[in-house]
Design a protein around this motif. Structure first.
Motif: not given
Length: 114
Positions: A95-97, A101-106
């Motif tokens: 879940t943390a990964r 990843e979502r934060a990185r893409t946003s």
């Protein structure tokens, strides 16, 4: 090789000439401190060896399952509980990964929008 009184006297005279009478007490003091430190370190190493031997006697053999000692009021830990804890930890890590990843893409999409 025996040292007679003449040789010992010459050695003392050479030390006095090399260091001087004012520096000899300081040299003796520092030599004493060094010896004390050395002795305490040697004693510590011997104590560590004794502790390591004691631990080796109580350390379980590889593959041996050791139950923790019971504590008053505590529930015993079983291998099933440990497997469930490991699975839960893996799920939290996944879940943390995914969140990272979502934060990185946003953040990448926000940079390209500028």
């Amino acid at each position: 090789m025996n040292l007679g009184p003449m040789e010992i006297g010459l050695i003392i005279l050479a030390v006095l000439l090399l260091f001087g009478y004012k520096k000899l007490p300081d040299a003796s003091r520092s030599m004493g401190r060094s010896m004390r430190i050395f002795k305490s370190e040697m004693k510590g190493m011997k104590d560590d060896d004794v502790r390591a031997k004691d631990e080796a006697r109580t350390t379980p053999v590889t593959g041996q399952i050791v139950a923790p000692s019971p504590v008053a009021g505590a529930t015993p830990v079983t291998p099933v509980d440990l497997e469930a804890e490991a699975a839960a930890a893996e799920a939290r890590a996944a879940t943390a990964r995914a969140a990272a990843e979502r934060a990185r893409t946003s953040a990448a999409s926000a940079d390209t929008a500028r």
